[in-house]
Design an enzyme around this catalytic site. Structure first.
Site, PDB file in Angstrom:
ATOM      1  N   CYS A   1      -3.787  10.082  -6.881  1.00 44.65           N
ATOM      2  CA  CYS A   1      -3.372   9.590  -8.208  1.00 44.65           C
ATOM      3  C   CYS A   1      -4.275  10.104  -9.316  1.00 44.65           C
ATOM      4  O   CYS A   1      -3.848  10.249 -10.447  1.00 44.65           O
ATOM      5  CB  CYS A   1      -3.336   8.071  -8.213  1.00 44.65           C
ATOM      6  SG  CYS A   1      -4.950   7.338  -7.864  1.00 44.65           S
TER       7      CYS A   1
ATOM      8  N   GLU B   1       4.622  13.408 -12.495  1.00 45.06           N
ATOM      9  CA  GLU B   1       3.575  13.539 -11.482  1.00 45.06           C
ATOM     10  C   GLU B   1       4.050  14.549 -10.426  1.00 45.06           C
ATOM     11  O   GLU B   1       5.152  14.412  -9.894  1.00 45.06           O
ATOM     12  CB  GLU B   1       3.325  12.168 -10.846  1.00 45.06           C
ATOM     13  CG  GLU B   1       2.072  12.083 -10.024  1.00 45.06           C
ATOM     14  CD  GLU B   1       1.875  10.691  -9.409  1.00 45.06           C
ATOM     15  OE1 GLU B   1       2.850  10.102  -8.917  1.00 45.06           O
ATOM     16  OE2 GLU B   1       0.725  10.211  -9.404  1.00 45.06           O
TER      17      GLU B   1
ATOM     18  N   GLU C   1       5.298   2.554   5.059  1.00 46.31           N
ATOM     19  CA  GLU C   1       6.055   2.868   6.290  1.00 46.31           C
ATOM     20  C   GLU C   1       5.742   4.280   6.777  1.00 46.31           C
ATOM     21  O   GLU C   1       6.034   4.632   7.930  1.00 46.31           O
ATOM     22  CB  GLU C   1       7.564   2.691   6.066  1.00 46.31           C
ATOM     23  CG  GLU C   1       8.169   3.479   4.914  1.00 46.31           C
ATOM     24  CD  GLU C   1       8.118   2.721   3.584  1.00 46.31           C
ATOM     25  OE1 GLU C   1       7.050   2.162   3.252  1.00 46.31           O
ATOM     26  OE2 GLU C   1       9.142   2.725   2.874  1.00 46.31           O
TER      27      GLU C   1
ATOM     28  N   GLU D   1     -13.355   8.426  -8.327  1.00 45.45           N
ATOM     29  CA  GLU D   1     -14.002   7.244  -8.875  1.00 45.45           C
ATOM     30  C   GLU D   1     -15.059   6.636  -7.958  1.00 45.45           C
ATOM     31  O   GLU D   1     -15.018   6.859  -6.739  1.00 45.45           O
ATOM     32  CB  GLU D   1     -12.959   6.187  -9.251  1.00 45.45           C
ATOM     33  CG  GLU D   1     -12.224   5.528  -8.111  1.00 45.45           C
ATOM     34  CD  GLU D   1     -10.898   6.220  -7.752  1.00 45.45           C
ATOM     35  OE1 GLU D   1     -10.713   7.398  -8.120  1.00 45.45           O
ATOM     36  OE2 GLU D   1     -10.079   5.579  -7.087  1.00 45.45           O
TER      37      GLU D   1
ATOM     38  N   LEU E   1       0.810  -1.239   0.000  1.00 47.56           N
ATOM     39  CA  LEU E   1       0.000   0.000   0.000  1.00 47.56           C
ATOM     40  C   LEU E   1       0.836   1.279   0.000  1.00 47.56           C
ATOM     41  O   LEU E   1       1.925   1.310   0.587  1.00 47.56           O
ATOM     42  CB  LEU E   1      -0.889   0.043   1.250  1.00 47.56           C
ATOM     43  CG  LEU E   1      -1.680  -1.202   1.631  1.00 47.56           C
ATOM     44  CD1 LEU E   1      -2.581  -0.889   2.820  1.00 47.56           C
ATOM     45  CD2 LEU E   1      -2.494  -1.729   0.474  1.00 47.56           C
TER      46      LEU E   1
ATOM     47  N   LYS F   1       1.191  -5.161   3.422  1.00 50.73           N
ATOM     48  CA  LYS F   1       2.237  -4.287   3.978  1.00 50.73           C
ATOM     49  C   LYS F   1       1.796  -2.843   3.774  1.00 50.73           C
ATOM     50  O   LYS F   1       1.793  -2.340   2.645  1.00 50.73           O
ATOM     51  CB  LYS F   1       3.593  -4.497   3.284  1.00 50.73           C
ATOM     52  CG  LYS F   1       4.710  -3.799   4.085  1.00 50.73           C
ATOM     53  CD  LYS F   1       5.979  -3.563   3.296  1.00 50.73           C
ATOM     54  CE  LYS F   1       5.954  -2.331   2.440  1.00 50.73           C
ATOM     55  NZ  LYS F   1       5.788  -1.051   3.160  1.00 50.73           N
TER      56      LYS F   1
ATOM     57  N   GLU G   1      -1.617  -0.535  -9.588  1.00 53.79           N
ATOM     58  CA  GLU G   1      -2.324   0.758  -9.650  1.00 53.79           C
ATOM     59  C   GLU G   1      -1.269   1.827  -9.406  1.00 53.79           C
ATOM     60  O   GLU G   1      -0.860   2.039  -8.267  1.00 53.79           O
ATOM     61  CB  GLU G   1      -3.379   0.848  -8.549  1.00 53.79           C
ATOM     62  CG  GLU G   1      -4.387  -0.267  -8.533  1.00 53.79           C
ATOM     63  CD  GLU G   1      -5.308  -0.203  -9.715  1.00 53.79           C
ATOM     64  OE1 GLU G   1      -5.685   0.904 -10.115  1.00 53.79           O
ATOM     65  OE2 GLU G   1      -5.612  -1.265 -10.270  1.00 53.79           O
TER      66      GLU G   1
HETATM   67  P1  NAD Z   1       5.803   4.174  -3.330  1.00 55.37           P
HETATM   68  O1  NAD Z   1       5.880   3.439  -4.624  1.00 55.37           O
HETATM   69  O2  NAD Z   1       6.962   4.952  -2.889  1.00 55.37           O
HETATM   70  O3  NAD Z   1       5.502   3.146  -2.127  1.00 55.37           O
HETATM   71  C1  NAD Z   1       4.349   2.324  -2.142  1.00 55.37           C
HETATM   72  C2  NAD Z   1       4.619   1.074  -1.318  1.00 55.37           C
HETATM   73  O4  NAD Z   1       5.609   0.284  -1.965  1.00 55.37           O
HETATM   74  C3  NAD Z   1       5.108   1.333   0.098  1.00 55.37           C
HETATM   75  O5  NAD Z   1       4.456   0.448   0.972  1.00 55.37           O
HETATM   76  C4  NAD Z   1       6.595   0.994  -0.002  1.00 55.37           C
HETATM   77  O6  NAD Z   1       7.151   0.547   1.211  1.00 55.37           O
HETATM   78  C5  NAD Z   1       6.563  -0.143  -1.021  1.00 55.37           C
HETATM   79  N1  NAD Z   1       7.825  -0.400  -1.716  1.00 55.37           N
HETATM   80  C6  NAD Z   1       8.818   0.472  -2.022  1.00 55.37           C
HETATM   81  N2  NAD Z   1       9.809  -0.157  -2.683  1.00 55.37           N
HETATM   82  C7  NAD Z   1       9.436  -1.454  -2.807  1.00 55.37           C
HETATM   83  C8  NAD Z   1      10.031  -2.607  -3.416  1.00 55.37           C
HETATM   84  N3  NAD Z   1      11.208  -2.542  -4.024  1.00 55.37           N
HETATM   85  N4  NAD Z   1       9.351  -3.783  -3.377  1.00 55.37           N
HETATM   86  C9  NAD Z   1       8.145  -3.860  -2.778  1.00 55.37           C
HETATM   87  N5  NAD Z   1       7.540  -2.812  -2.181  1.00 55.37           N
HETATM   88  C10 NAD Z   1       8.173  -1.619  -2.203  1.00 55.37           C
HETATM   89  O7  NAD Z   1       4.494   5.074  -3.433  1.00 55.37           O
HETATM   90  P2  NAD Z   1       3.942   6.131  -2.372  1.00 55.37           P
HETATM   91  O8  NAD Z   1       4.854   7.313  -2.351  1.00 55.37           O
HETATM   92  O9  NAD Z   1       3.612   5.439  -1.101  1.00 55.37           O
HETATM   93  O10 NAD Z   1       2.538   6.544  -3.034  1.00 55.37           O
HETATM   94  C11 NAD Z   1       2.400   7.560  -3.983  1.00 55.37           C
HETATM   95  C12 NAD Z   1       2.238   6.979  -5.362  1.00 55.37           C
HETATM   96  O11 NAD Z   1       1.124   6.078  -5.377  1.00 55.37           O
HETATM   97  C13 NAD Z   1       1.917   8.027  -6.400  1.00 55.37           C
HETATM   98  O12 NAD Z   1       2.659   7.788  -7.572  1.00 55.37           O
HETATM   99  C14 NAD Z   1       0.426   7.815  -6.670  1.00 55.37           C
HETATM  100  O13 NAD Z   1       0.005   8.260  -7.934  1.00 55.37           O
HETATM  101  C15 NAD Z   1       0.307   6.345  -6.504  1.00 55.37           C
HETATM  102  N6  NAD Z   1      -1.087   5.954  -6.245  1.00 55.37           N
HETATM  103  C16 NAD Z   1      -1.809   5.338  -7.238  1.00 55.37           C
HETATM  104  C17 NAD Z   1      -3.138   4.992  -7.022  1.00 55.37           C
HETATM  105  C18 NAD Z   1      -3.938   4.308  -8.095  1.00 55.37           C
HETATM  106  O14 NAD Z   1      -5.049   3.861  -7.792  1.00 55.37           O
HETATM  107  N7  NAD Z   1      -3.461   4.207  -9.331  1.00 55.37           N
HETATM  108  C19 NAD Z   1      -3.736   5.280  -5.792  1.00 55.37           C
HETATM  109  C20 NAD Z   1      -2.977   5.904  -4.795  1.00 55.37           C
HETATM  110  C21 NAD Z   1      -1.645   6.240  -5.035  1.00 55.37           C
END
Ligand code: NAD
Length: 479
Positions: free
Chosen positions: A282, A381, A176, A441, A147, A173, A248
């Site tokens: 997003c 973004e 953090e 949505e 997430l 998960k 997503e």
């Molecule tokens: P992020 O990608 O930095 O982190 C998301 C999750 O991935 C966190 O739990 C993180 O610990 C985990 N993560 C990081 N590296 C990883 C790896 N190598 N392997 C597995 N897990 C890993 O994203 P964020 O900053 O938390 O969220 C913002 C982003 O999410 C924006 O780009 C936003 O557009 C997107 N988002 C998309 C939607 C959608 O429905 N399309 C909805 C909400 C947010």
């Protein structure tokens, strides 16, 4: 400050790791609580619990699984106010929006529960005499849910509810940045009679716990919401085991404002879509294309509306329309993109710098006029309360600008002309298009990004079936 634990096999359990993650309130920088930075071994324990629980869970009639979802929804509804405060405290969204998030989460569990009696297979005509072909829909097994932080509570439901009603079990998960609300979710879940191991929550960073989840052979599908970069890393990790991915990812939603649009409506909707959650959504309008004839008027009205937007600490200032950005990295990205755009010739009609609020990384509501398609702020973004505006001459040019993006999540158009709206819908290459309204949505829709915005989707019937696989049975009779 409370030290919290993972939730595995129906109870709170210690981690093999001594490292802990301190959760910080982005509104004032104060520490709130800590969670473990779990190890790959912790993740395997949670996956083992989920795998052990899955066969019995899947054997239950779907309607019994639905009752469990409804029980969770009921518990959530008893705690809307405390849950909203926890979300606001660690994520920084205003309380009204946090309340909406909590209510929407409960509704989402109920909505997915309604599918219990609607999951359908198929019976196919055979080429052979006496044969019947059945297509069953069956659970995948163990789902990994990873997430982001921006709608952290709702995203638990978006992963867990379809996973559970279709007979899967799940290990989640949380981000953090925002694990506290997930701890509260576990406390509520522990009050229901959900069998141990059906939902497990493991805390930790992406590079450790996240990577371990994405790399494990036990996982049948990884359902991830987050950035494109992480989505790509997860696909690489999943490749070793050919694990199914449901991604997503980020967005760069274009909003097209035609010359005939109701400008008051367009200003109101685009502003709402851009300041919600400090622009950290997003599907927010991330770039605005306005027809030249009305561009000056539109920019002036939008700047007026943005300038009047109240920014502040959401736990202290009940009039605030949005709060801080999530952290320093988020602030630096937003500010860097704004500075880059101004250096490249854009004009900050309003905003363009850090807002003068104490403690956190607050950013002024910002409108940038005179942007061009090649600017970084139009291509990346932003994830902040900043609207870059670009002029266009005709619909062909607007559609070409909108489609010229690596992202393909959501889009919108403002016009009074039905033919223009219909043409835009046919030619705009995005998973979602909003006509004459802000971007947000519905749970019965299908939220699915094209291009780098994702693979597969969430919500509604199509999102539900992502959590199932088909099993075709050929039954040869002699009649
Ligand atoms: P992020 O990608 O930095 O982190 C998301 C999750 O991935 C966190 O739990 C993180 O610990 C985990 N993560 C990081 N590296 C990883 C790896 N190598 N392997 C597995 N897990 C890993 O994203 P964020 O900053 O938390 O969220 C913002 C982003 O999410 C924006 O780009 C936003 O557009 C997107 N988002 C998309 C939607 C959608 O429905 N399309 C909805 C909400 C947010």
């Amino acid at each position: 400050m409370r030290d919290y634990h993972n939730f595995v096999n129906g109870r709170f359990t210690g981690s093999q790791s001594k490292d802990r993650i301190t959760v910080v309130n982005p509104s004032d920088g104060q520490a709130i609580c800590s969670v473990p930075d779990s190890t790959a071994g912790d993740v395997e324990d949670a996956l083992a619990a989920a795998a052990a629980a899955q066969p019995d869970w899947a054997k239950r009639p779907a309607i019994q699984r639905a009752h469990a979802l409804r029980a969770i929804a009921a518990r959530i509804r008893e705690q809307v106010e405390p849950l909203a405060r926890v979300i606001t405290e660690e994520q920084g969204k205003i309380l009204d929006l946090a309340r909406v998030e909590v209510a929407f989460t409960a509704d989402y569990f109920d909505y997915m529960a309604e599918w219990a009696r609607r999951i359908e297979g198929e019976i196919l005509e055979s080429d052979r005499p006496g044969e019947t072909i059945f297509l069953f829909r069956q659970p995948i097994g163990v789902i990994a849910g990873i997430l982001p932080w921006n709608f952290p509570f709702f995203l638990i439901a978006r992963k867990a509810a379809p996973a559970l009603v279709t007979g899967n079990t799940i290990v989640i998960k949380p981000s953090e940045e925002t694990p506290h609300n997930a701890v509260k979710f576990c406390e509520l879940m522990a009050q229901t009679d959900l069998p141990p191991g059906v939902i497990n929550i493991v805390h930790g960073r992406g590079a450790g716990a996240g990577k371990a989840l994405a790399s494990s052979r036990r996982v049948g599908m990884i359902s991830f919401t987050g950035s494109v970069e992480t989505g790509s890393a997860i696909m690489s990790a999943a490749a070793a085991n050919i694990t199914k991915v449901n991604l997503e990812l980020g967005g760069k939603a274009p909003a097209i404002v035609m010359g005939d649009a109701d400008l008051e409506l367009a200003v109101r909707a685009i502003k709402a879509s851009r300041v919600i959650n400090s622009g950290q959504v997003c599907n927010c309008a991330e770039r605005v294309y306005v027809q030249a004839a009305v561009a000056d008027r539109f920019v002036a009205e939008l700047a007026k509306a943005m300038k009047a937007t109240k920014v502040g600490n959401p736990l202290v200032d009940s009039a605030a329309e949005y709060g801080p950005l999530i952290n320093e990295a988020g602030y630096r990205k937003v500010d860097g993109l704004v500075r880059g755009a101004v250096a490249a010739g854009a004009t900050a009609v309003t905003g363009g710098k850090r807002a003068p609020a104490e403690g956190g990384y607050y950013y002024e509501p910002t409108v940038l006029a005179g942007c061009t398609q090649d600017m970084e702020i139009v291509r990346r973004e932003i994830f902040g309360p900043v609207i870059p505006v670009i002029r266009f001459d005709d619909l062909d040019e607007a559609i070409a600008f909108a489609n010229d993006s690596d992202f393909g999540l959501t889009s919108s158009i403002y016009t009074r002309d039905l033919n223009v709206a219909l043409r835009a819908c046919r030619e705009i290459r995005f998973g979602e298009t909003y006509i004459n309204r802000e971007n947000f949505e519905a749970m019965q829709g299908f939220h699915a990004g094209w291009r780098k915005s994702g693979i597969g989707g969430a919500d509604g019937k199509h999102g539900l079936y992502e959590f199932m696989q088909t099993h075709v049975v050929y039954m040869q009779g002699n009649g």
